[in-house]
Design a protein around this motif. Structure first.
Motif, PDB file in Angstrom:
ATOM      1  N   GLU A   1       0.690  -1.060  -0.011  1.00 25.20           N
ATOM      2  CA  GLU A   1       0.124  -0.042  -0.183  1.00 25.20           C
ATOM      3  C   GLU A   1       0.903   1.507   0.506  1.00 25.20           C
ATOM      4  OE1 GLU A   1      -3.543  -0.244   2.456  1.00 25.20           O
ATOM      5  OE2 GLU A   1      -3.493   1.513   2.673  1.00 25.20           O
ATOM      6  N   PRO A   2       0.753   2.004  -0.802  1.00 21.27           N
ATOM      7  CA  PRO A   2       1.290   3.727  -1.182  1.00 21.27           C
ATOM      8  C   PRO A   2       1.498   4.376   0.015  1.00 21.27           C
ATOM      9  CG  PRO A   2      -0.274   3.175  -2.763  1.00 21.27           C
ATOM     10  CD  PRO A   2      -0.681   2.132  -2.141  1.00 21.27           C
ATOM     11  N   PRO A   3       2.126   5.845   0.612  1.00 17.19           N
ATOM     12  CA  PRO A   3       1.693   6.450   2.032  1.00 17.19           C
ATOM     13  C   PRO A   3       0.921   7.231   0.820  1.00 17.19           C
ATOM     14  CG  PRO A   3       4.326   7.012   0.027  1.00 17.19           C
ATOM     15  CD  PRO A   3       3.441   5.412  -0.222  1.00 17.19           C
ATOM     16  N   ARG A   4       0.047   7.807   1.568  1.00 20.33           N
ATOM     17  CA  ARG A   4      -0.468   8.769   1.334  1.00 20.33           C
ATOM     18  C   ARG A   4      -0.989   9.472   0.436  1.00 20.33           C
ATOM     19  NH1 ARG A   4      -5.652   7.757   2.580  1.00 20.33           N
ATOM     20  NH2 ARG A   4      -6.092   9.095   0.772  1.00 20.33           N
ATOM     21  N   TRP A   5      -0.068  10.622  -0.191  1.00 19.12           N
ATOM     22  CA  TRP A   5       0.417  11.229  -0.830  1.00 19.12           C
ATOM     23  C   TRP A   5       0.169  10.568  -2.490  1.00 19.12           C
ATOM     24  CZ3 TRP A   5       5.053  11.468  -4.433  1.00 19.12           C
ATOM     25  CH2 TRP A   5       5.933  10.374  -3.446  1.00 19.12           C
ATOM     26  N   LYS A   6       0.764   9.382  -2.793  1.00 17.34           N
ATOM     27  CA  LYS A   6       0.867   8.562  -3.464  1.00 17.34           C
ATOM     28  C   LYS A   6      -0.768   8.183  -4.060  1.00 17.34           C
ATOM     29  CE  LYS A   6       5.584   7.124  -4.353  1.00 17.34           C
ATOM     30  NZ  LYS A   6       6.688   5.622  -4.372  1.00 17.34           N
ATOM     31  N   GLN A   7      -1.480   7.567  -2.645  1.00 21.53           N
ATOM     32  CA  GLN A   7      -2.663   6.976  -3.838  1.00 21.53           C
ATOM     33  C   GLN A   7      -3.134   8.483  -3.746  1.00 21.53           C
ATOM     34  OE1 GLN A   7      -4.427   5.278   0.551  1.00 21.53           O
ATOM     35  NE2 GLN A   7      -2.479   4.232   0.745  1.00 21.53           N
ATOM     36  N   ASP A   8      -3.584   9.811  -3.109  1.00 23.86           N
ATOM     37  CA  ASP A   8      -3.662  11.366  -3.426  1.00 23.86           C
ATOM     38  C   ASP A   8      -3.549  11.482  -5.714  1.00 23.86           C
ATOM     39  OD1 ASP A   8      -5.148  11.335  -1.188  1.00 23.86           O
ATOM     40  OD2 ASP A   8      -3.464  12.683  -0.559  1.00 23.86           O
ATOM     41  N   GLN A   9      -2.487  10.118  -5.731  1.00 27.27           N
ATOM     42  CA  GLN A   9      -2.369  10.775  -6.770  1.00 27.27           C
ATOM     43  C   GLN A   9      -3.043   9.803  -8.093  1.00 27.27           C
ATOM     44  OE1 GLN A   9       1.756  10.673  -7.878  1.00 27.27           O
ATOM     45  NE2 GLN A   9       1.803  13.308  -6.311  1.00 27.27           N
ATOM     46  N   GLY A  10      -3.880   8.355  -7.356  1.00 21.69           N
ATOM     47  CA  GLY A  10      -4.458   7.615  -7.758  1.00 21.69           C
ATOM     48  C   GLY A  10      -3.708   6.234  -8.599  1.00 21.69           C
ATOM     49  N   ILE A  11      -2.189   6.031  -7.419  1.00 24.93           N
ATOM     50  CA  ILE A  11      -1.770   5.334  -7.311  1.00 24.93           C
ATOM     51  C   ILE A  11      -1.970   3.793  -6.179  1.00 24.93           C
ATOM     52  CG2 ILE A  11       0.779   4.053  -6.607  1.00 24.93           C
ATOM     53  CD1 ILE A  11       1.605   7.262  -7.915  1.00 24.93           C
ATOM     54  N   LYS A  12      -1.857   2.962  -6.611  1.00 21.93           N
ATOM     55  CA  LYS A  12      -2.537   2.169  -5.680  1.00 21.93           C
ATOM     56  C   LYS A  12      -1.562   1.080  -5.440  1.00 21.93           C
ATOM     57  CE  LYS A  12      -4.816  -1.583  -8.206  1.00 21.93           C
ATOM     58  NZ  LYS A  12      -5.202  -2.486  -8.681  1.00 21.93           N
ATOM     59  N   GLY A  13      -0.689   0.855  -5.793  1.00 23.32           N
ATOM     60  CA  GLY A  13       0.724   0.001  -5.002  1.00 23.32           C
ATOM     61  C   GLY A  13       1.839   0.366  -5.612  1.00 23.32           C
ATOM     62  N   ASP A  14       2.496   0.131  -4.423  1.00 24.27           N
ATOM     63  CA  ASP A  14       3.941   1.091  -4.260  1.00 24.27           C
ATOM     64  C   ASP A  14       5.170  -0.095  -4.549  1.00 24.27           C
ATOM     65  OD1 ASP A  14       5.519   2.889  -4.114  1.00 24.27           O
ATOM     66  OD2 ASP A  14       5.265   3.354  -1.588  1.00 24.27           O
ATOM     67  N   LEU A  15       6.380  -0.116  -4.439  1.00 25.94           N
ATOM     68  CA  LEU A  15       7.084  -1.470  -4.823  1.00 25.94           C
ATOM     69  C   LEU A  15       8.963  -0.410  -5.226  1.00 25.94           C
ATOM     70  CD1 LEU A  15       7.210  -4.833  -6.116  1.00 25.94           C
ATOM     71  CD2 LEU A  15       9.026  -3.474  -6.861  1.00 25.94           C
ATOM     72  N   TRP A  16       9.616  -0.756  -4.493  1.00 21.22           N
ATOM     73  CA  TRP A  16      10.895  -0.739  -4.202  1.00 21.22           C
ATOM     74  C   TRP A  16      11.591  -1.908  -4.331  1.00 21.22           C
ATOM     75  CZ3 TRP A  16      12.328   4.549  -3.793  1.00 21.22           C
ATOM     76  CH2 TRP A  16      11.756   5.022  -3.590  1.00 21.22           C
ATOM     77  N   ALA A  17      12.652  -1.919  -5.556  1.00 21.05           N
ATOM     78  CA  ALA A  17      13.458  -2.427  -5.796  1.00 21.05           C
ATOM     79  C   ALA A  17      14.803  -2.172  -6.313  1.00 21.05           C
ATOM     80  CB  ALA A  17      13.025  -3.397  -6.925  1.00 21.05           C
ATOM     81  N   ILE A  18      15.753  -2.815  -6.116  1.00 20.99           N
ATOM     82  CA  ILE A  18      17.430  -2.755  -6.448  1.00 20.99           C
ATOM     83  C   ILE A  18      17.945  -4.232  -7.289  1.00 20.99           C
ATOM     84  CG2 ILE A  18      18.566  -3.931  -4.389  1.00 20.99           C
ATOM     85  CD1 ILE A  18      20.769  -1.530  -4.691  1.00 20.99           C
ATOM     86  N   HIS A  19      18.215  -3.457  -8.449  1.00 19.72           N
ATOM     87  CA  HIS A  19      18.840  -4.200  -9.142  1.00 19.72           C
ATOM     88  C   HIS A  19      19.912  -3.823  -9.703  1.00 19.72           C
ATOM     89  CE1 HIS A  19      18.696  -8.234 -11.782  1.00 19.72           C
ATOM     90  NE2 HIS A  19      18.612  -7.253 -13.015  1.00 19.72           N
ATOM     91  N   GLY A  20      20.630  -4.415 -10.895  1.00 18.37           N
ATOM     92  CA  GLY A  20      22.315  -3.589 -11.319  1.00 18.37           C
ATOM     93  C   GLY A  20      22.505  -2.402 -11.052  1.00 18.37           C
ATOM     94  N   GLY A  21      22.940  -2.518  -9.664  1.00 21.44           N
ATOM     95  CA  GLY A  21      23.532  -1.038  -8.978  1.00 21.44           C
ATOM     96  C   GLY A  21      22.873   0.264  -8.943  1.00 21.44           C
ATOM     97  N   GLY A  22      21.281   0.232  -9.219  1.00 26.75           N
ATOM     98  CA  GLY A  22      20.064   1.037  -9.311  1.00 26.75           C
ATOM     99  C   GLY A  22      19.044   0.037  -8.523  1.00 26.75           C
ATOM    100  N   ILE A  23      18.220   1.683  -7.671  1.00 25.51           N
ATOM    101  CA  ILE A  23      17.463   1.442  -7.529  1.00 25.51           C
ATOM    102  C   ILE A  23      16.105   2.145  -7.708  1.00 25.51           C
ATOM    103  CG2 ILE A  23      16.775   2.243  -4.900  1.00 25.51           C
ATOM    104  CD1 ILE A  23      18.996   2.259  -3.981  1.00 25.51           C
TER     105      ILE A  23
END
Ligand code: HEC
Length: 397
Positions: A40-62
């Motif tokens: 679940e994304p934080p409030r401010w992202k939800q307000d932009q219509g985002i319903k799912g949030d994810l962070w990942a690291i791969h190949g030296g970048g986030i």
């Protein structure tokens, strides 16, 4: 077609098929994982219509990934679609099917011990299964049955049983297995082409027109992606099954294939749940146990076969049998019309070579009757017993 040229064409299309297949299934695994791992994304992202949030690291970048409930306020200029992976996997797969199993129908598809088909009959039946299976699947998905996923699933499983039985009673073991795989692959690529892509186009069009997207499309696409998801692991197994005669050359190969489809689809279920944070390791354990049980059930007869001959089998006798039944393919310059280079690099001309390959000869010609290839050279059971006796007695040692 010239055998050498055919070999190269097969090599090129097999290579392309593996590359495109890796790209398709890789992208598909990634998005299934992504979808199931969203938080679940934080409030401010939800307000932009985002319903799912994810962070990942791969190949030296986030990376920060956001899934919208519907769409961002303004559609981005570049929206990446994933469809060519599926189409090119299907196209290269069909090319490979033609190059190996249709041009080489006599060598690979037709097994007179199963059904004495003519070339054209065999090819027509093969294409009939691929097209018919896909049409039937599409028809079933268009009936009210599709409203109940489990019921539809049960009907599809029953159809898979009938199809597997039919294929294995018409084609060589290899030919039957590969047609089952190609049929499933056709259905999967068809799902992308006929439903998943159109539903995405409808979604984008609706958003651009400022209308609410038709939920019917979404539901259809969801059903088809669920099918594709569970079919991935079975289809991958089938594509490598041609290396394993203990599966396709078993007298009850249709049951073996069904068991493997069931086990591999079940194993997929574990990963689907795990991505959602539901840990059910017993599923993988059960799939492993089921695999072990299957291996045990289909294990070839280990007890020494009734001695084929009262006396010890002599080396000269063995060499004669191998020379007559195997050397047309397995020699430095084969006389066979299809296999012009020693298949799998196996040459069985000298006694030293025969001894070197003894354990594999036992596996392929005695414990299973997979060699000679489709029994092209007409090996008898008596000869198999003699070979078996000789190898089990220590292969001339
Ligand atoms: C008509 C051609 C043909 C004949 C005849 C033939 N084979 Fe083969 N053989 C093949 C082909 C094609 C492969 C490679 C594909 C495969 O492994 O299934 C192969 C592979 C093999 C392999 C290597 C794979 C492994 O399992 O290690 C062995 C061993 C083998 N054959 C043994 C035999 C024996 C023993 C005979 C005679 C009783 C025989 N073959 C007769 C075509 C033939």
């Amino acid at each position: 077609m010239d055998a050498y040229l055919l070999d190269w064409l097969q090599l090129i299309f097999r290579w392309l098929h593996v590359i495109t297949g890796v790209a398709w299934i890789g992208a598909s695994f990634y998005f299934v994982w992504l979808d199931n791992s969203l938080e679940e994304p934080p409030r401010w992202k939800q307000d932009q219509g985002i319903k799912g949030d994810l962070w990942a690291i791969h190949g030296g970048g986030i990376y920060e990934v956001a899934k919208y409930q519907l769409a961002p306020e303004k559609m981005p200029e570049t929206l990446h679609w994933f469809k060519w992976e599926a189409y090119s996997t299907w196209l290269t797969g069909m090319m490979l099917m033609i190059l190996v199993f249709y041009i080489g129908a006599d060598a690979y598809l037709i097994d007179p011990r199963v059904a004495d088909l003519s070339r054209y009959q065999a090819i027509a039946i093969g294409i009939g299964f691929l097209a018919g299976g896909w049409l039937l699947y599409e028809l079933l998905c268009a009936t009210p049955l599709a409203r109940n996923g489990y019921l539809l699933g049960a009907v599809l499983i029953a159809l898979a049983v009938v199809t597997t039985y039919g294929l294995t009673h018409l084609f060589s073991g290899r030919g039957a297995f590969i047609h089952m795989g190609a049929m499933i692959g056709t259905i999967m690529a068809g799902n992308v082409f006929r439903v998943i892509m159109p539903s995405q186009r409808a979604l984008v069009a609706a958003i651009e027109a400022g209308e609410a997207p038709d939920p019917a499309w979404g539901a259809k696409a969801k059903l088809r992606s669920t099918h594709n998801n569970y079919l991935t692991l079975p289809v991958l197994f089938i594509m490598i099954s041609n290396h394993y005669p203990m599966t396709y050359a078993h007298p009850h190969n249709w049951l073996v294939l069904l068991a493997i489809i069931a086990i591999t689809a079940f194993a997929r279920h574990y990963f689907n749940l795990r991505h959602k944070g539901i840990q059910q390791p017993w599923i993988l354990g059960a799939a492993l146990v089921a695999t072990a049980v299957l291996a045990w059930v289909i294990m070839p007869e280990r007890a020494p076969a009734p001695a084929a001959s009262e006396q010890q089998v002599g080396a000269a006798q063995v060499q004669t049998i191998i020379h007559e039944r195997c050397a047309s393919c397995h020699s430095a310059s084969p006389s066979d019309d299809v296999f012009t280079v020693a298949p799998a690099g196996v040459m069985l001309e000298s006694m030293a070579q025969i001894e070197q390959w003894a354990p594999r000869i036992l596996a392929r010609s005695v414990e299973s009757t997979d060699m000679p290839f489709l029994n092209k050279t007409g090996m008898t059971q008596q000869e198999r017993n003699l070979l078996g006796q000789w190898i089990r007695e220590g292969a001339g040692e």
